[in-house]
Design a protein around this motif. Structure first.
Motif, PDB file in Angstrom:
ATOM      1  N   GLN A 105       0.835  -1.217   0.000  1.00  0.00           N
ATOM      2  CA  GLN A 105       0.000   0.000   0.000  1.00  0.00           C
ATOM      3  C   GLN A 105       0.866   1.261   0.000  1.00  0.00           C
ATOM      4  N   LEU A 106       1.941   1.213   0.773  1.00  0.00           N
ATOM      5  CA  LEU A 106       2.838   2.374   0.852  1.00  0.00           C
ATOM      6  C   LEU A 106       3.488   2.626  -0.511  1.00  0.00           C
ATOM      7  N   ALA A 107       3.956   1.535  -1.144  1.00  0.00           N
ATOM      8  CA  ALA A 107       4.595   1.683  -2.458  1.00  0.00           C
ATOM      9  C   ALA A 107       3.600   2.237  -3.474  1.00  0.00           C
ATOM     10  N   ALA A 108       2.344   1.770  -3.409  1.00  0.00           N
ATOM     11  CA  ALA A 108       1.331   2.252  -4.366  1.00  0.00           C
ATOM     12  C   ALA A 108       1.074   3.741  -4.139  1.00  0.00           C
ATOM     13  N   ARG A 109       1.008   4.136  -2.880  1.00  0.00           N
ATOM     14  CA  ARG A 109       0.766   5.565  -2.587  1.00  0.00           C
ATOM     15  C   ARG A 109       1.917   6.414  -3.128  1.00  0.00           C
ATOM     16  N   TRP A 110       3.135   5.949  -2.911  1.00  0.00           N
ATOM     17  CA  TRP A 110       4.289   6.735  -3.363  1.00  0.00           C
ATOM     18  C   TRP A 110       4.404   6.725  -4.882  1.00  0.00           C
ATOM     19  N   ALA A 111       3.955   5.643  -5.510  1.00  0.00           N
ATOM     20  CA  ALA A 111       4.008   5.615  -6.977  1.00  0.00           C
ATOM     21  C   ALA A 111       3.129   6.741  -7.517  1.00  0.00           C
ATOM     22  N   GLY A 112       1.964   6.948  -6.884  1.00  0.00           N
ATOM     23  CA  GLY A 112       1.065   8.032  -7.288  1.00  0.00           C
ATOM     24  C   GLY A 112       1.716   9.388  -7.083  1.00  0.00           C
ATOM     25  N   LEU A 113       2.309   9.601  -5.928  1.00  0.00           N
ATOM     26  CA  LEU A 113       2.921  10.908  -5.617  1.00  0.00           C
ATOM     27  C   LEU A 113       4.167  11.122  -6.449  1.00  0.00           C
ATOM     28  N   ALA A 114       5.016  10.057  -6.502  1.00  0.00           N
ATOM     29  CA  ALA A 114       6.302  10.204  -7.178  1.00  0.00           C
ATOM     30  C   ALA A 114       6.103  10.418  -8.667  1.00  0.00           C
ATOM     31  N   GLY A 115       4.956   9.931  -9.172  1.00  0.00           N
ATOM     32  CA  GLY A 115       4.663  10.121 -10.591  1.00  0.00           C
ATOM     33  C   GLY A 115       4.673  11.596 -10.962  1.00  0.00           C
ATOM     34  N   GLU A 116       4.395  12.439  -9.976  1.00  0.00           N
ATOM     35  CA  GLU A 116       4.378  13.872 -10.259  1.00  0.00           C
ATOM     36  C   GLU A 116       5.796  14.451 -10.319  1.00  0.00           C
ATOM     37  N   GLY A 117       6.784  13.599 -10.018  1.00  0.00           N
ATOM     38  CA  GLY A 117       8.181  13.999 -10.213  1.00  0.00           C
ATOM     39  C   GLY A 117       8.766  14.870  -9.124  1.00  0.00           C
ATOM     40  N   GLY A 118       8.067  15.118  -8.048  1.00  0.00           N
ATOM     41  CA  GLY A 118       8.582  16.028  -7.031  1.00  0.00           C
ATOM     42  C   GLY A 118       9.199  15.307  -5.854  1.00  0.00           C
ATOM     43  N   LEU A 119       9.519  16.096  -4.853  1.00  0.00           N
ATOM     44  CA  LEU A 119      10.024  15.526  -3.612  1.00  0.00           C
ATOM     45  C   LEU A 119       8.839  15.023  -2.790  1.00  0.00           C
ATOM     46  N   VAL A 120       9.059  13.934  -2.069  1.00  0.00           N
ATOM     47  CA  VAL A 120       7.997  13.384  -1.226  1.00  0.00           C
ATOM     48  C   VAL A 120       8.495  13.402   0.222  1.00  0.00           C
TER      49      VAL A 120
END
Ligand code: HEM
Length: 441
Positions: A105-120
């Motif tokens: 679940q954590l990886a899926a959430r970060w895939a969504g955020l990281a897709g935007e190319g920014g810092l998380v």
């Protein structure tokens, strides 16, 4: 130090000293920074140093009350053995599906955020994920969505507000002046307790530790924990089991973001053993590089960076006399970076923890889980969870550094203001995916 920033107050020379003493007001604080003295106090003379200190007790009290973590004497003696058995390493394997589920679940959430190319900012998500694991481990299925994030946020508010150094106590002022908390601290603690009480009332928890805690009996066959005791031990497990692992992972990801060569080594191991799938319980021991990276992460950034004790009777430590009102500190942050003990003490060298080098780790100089009778009861749980998460996250992301984080020790060693990293989702499977064709079929 009085502002509660213990690490920032340490002078450079502290990284070379063996024992240091400072008198503040009416009390003395003695810091032991020599492995032999640490062994002596925490193991040989453990009976005199069972008390976690006024500071820890009063800082944790609003959330965990009289729970075993911040207690000594009868409460600790009657509760530690059965709760230690509930958390025994032999039972951790059955939690592996939980670690896998929450890791995915954590990886899926970060895939969504990281897709935007920014810092998380990985810190709040790691706090939520590790708390999710603890909630599922304690209550079993049925925990409402959003509960982990709400409790993790309240823990963050609590930690940022809580007074870790009690000035009136140091000055020897009367008890009614010492141990007081700010209103915001108490509000955050009350919210945490109310949410946990709600879950205890709502869920049978038979499949989790809650069922085990409810079933504990005293020597007369009566329930060991009354309603308050149950609430406090559950709050303790949630806090002790999530904050620590979340911070260890945040600092480890940061170190990996600045050491791409170690990201490659972890991926090589993980893809070699598992391909794209998550590790099973029986495979964790084979992930030696992944584990070494976490161990080195906890050496440089120990989640419990300060261990505090108070002697029950006067004692002598080297040339100093310590009285019952004084505080003894063992500061893993210092011990883990001691310049006379470690080679390249401030550098990230995970190879120290590879099995072939493990014998060279100095004894009683590496204490991420504490030591002696009060050693962490959940160390096997924490290591299995962190190893699973790290393997799954590196399968899916390349890490790049963000702004340099500042460590701040409150109850755990947190990155002040969060931990922002560059997360780049990996397009293909394999250790060399980012730079060329995948190495695995
Ligand atoms: C990275 C993960 C973890 C780290 C670094 C860690 C570290 C520690 C340390 C240093 C102590 C001793 C504190 C002291 O002596 O003052 C401790 C105690 C404890 N930990 Fe952990 N911990 C971790 C995970 C967990 C987990 C997952 C659980 C539960 C599932 C847990 C349960 C406990 C309990 C119950 C104690 C109290 C032991 C006692 O006072 O007798 N910990 N932990």
């Amino acid at each position: 130090m009085l502002r509660g920033d213990v690490l920032a107050a340490l002078p450079r020379v502290a990284y070379r000293r063996q024992v240091m003493a400072v008198r503040m007001g009416k009390r003395q604080i003695i810091a032991v920074n020599d492995p032999e003295v640490v062994r002596d106090v925490f193991i040989t003379r453990a009976a005199n140093y069972g008390r976690k200190s006024h500071f820890k007790e009063q800082a944790l009290q609003p959330v965990i009350g009289k729970s075993l973590f911040a207690n000594h004497g009868e409460i600790w003696t009657t509760r530690r053995p059965p709760i230690g058995r509930l958390l025994h390493p032999s039972g951790v394997g059955r939690l592996q599906p939980l670690f896998q589920q929450v890791g995915a679940q954590l990886a899926a959430r970060w895939a969504g955020l990281a897709g935007e190319g920014g810092l998380v900012d990985v810190a709040p998500d790691l706090a939520t994920a590790t708390l999710d694991v603890m909630l599922l481990a304690v209550f079993g299925p049925g925990v409402p969505e959003g509960e982990a994030r709400a409790i993790a946020e309240a823990f963050t508010r609590f930690q940022s507000q809580v007074q870790v150094i009690d000035l009136p106590y140091l000055l020897g002022l009367p008890n009614w002046l010492a141990g007081r908390h700010k209103r915001a601290t108490l509000r955050a603690a009350a919210e945490i307790q109310a949410r946990i009480a709600g879950l205890i009332a709502m869920l049978p928890g038979e499949e989790g530790y809650l069922g085990g805690l409810r079933a504990l009996k005293d020597e007369d066959g009566q329930p060991l924990l009354d309603e308050t005791g149950l609430l406090e031990e559950v709050a303790m497990l949630l806090l002790a089991g999530s904050e620590t692992a979340a911070n260890a992972l945040a600092w480890t990801l940061y170190l990996l973001s600045t050491h791409p060569e170690w990201q490659d080594r972890v991926r090589e191991e993980v893809f070699g053993l598992l391909g794209e799938r998550a590790p099973e319980a029986g495979e964790l021991n084979a992930l030696v590089v992944t584990k070494a990276v976490i161990q080195e992460g906890m050496r440089l950034y120990p989640p419990v960076a300060v261990l505090a004790r108070q002697p029950l009777a006067p004692d002598r430590i080297r040339r100093w006399t310590i009285q019952p009102g004084d505080t003894l500190l063992c500061i893993p942050w210092l011990l883990h970076r001691h310049e006379a003990i470690w080679e390249h003490p401030h550098a990230f060298h995970p190879e120290r923890f590879l099995p072939e080098n493990a014998k060279a780790i100095p004894r009683f100089a590496y204490l991420p889980f504490g030591l002696g009778p009060r050693v962490c009861a959940g160390a096997a749980f924490g290591m299995a969870e962190m190893t699973t998460f790290l393997a799954m996250l590196l399968q899916r992301f390349d890490l790049g550094p963000g702004p340099v984080p500042v460590p701040r020790f409150r109850l755990t060693l947190r990155p002040e203001g969060g931990m922002r990293l560059l997360l780049r989702p990996r397009a293909a499977v394999g250790p060399a995916a980012a730079n060329g064709p995948p190495a695995l079929p």
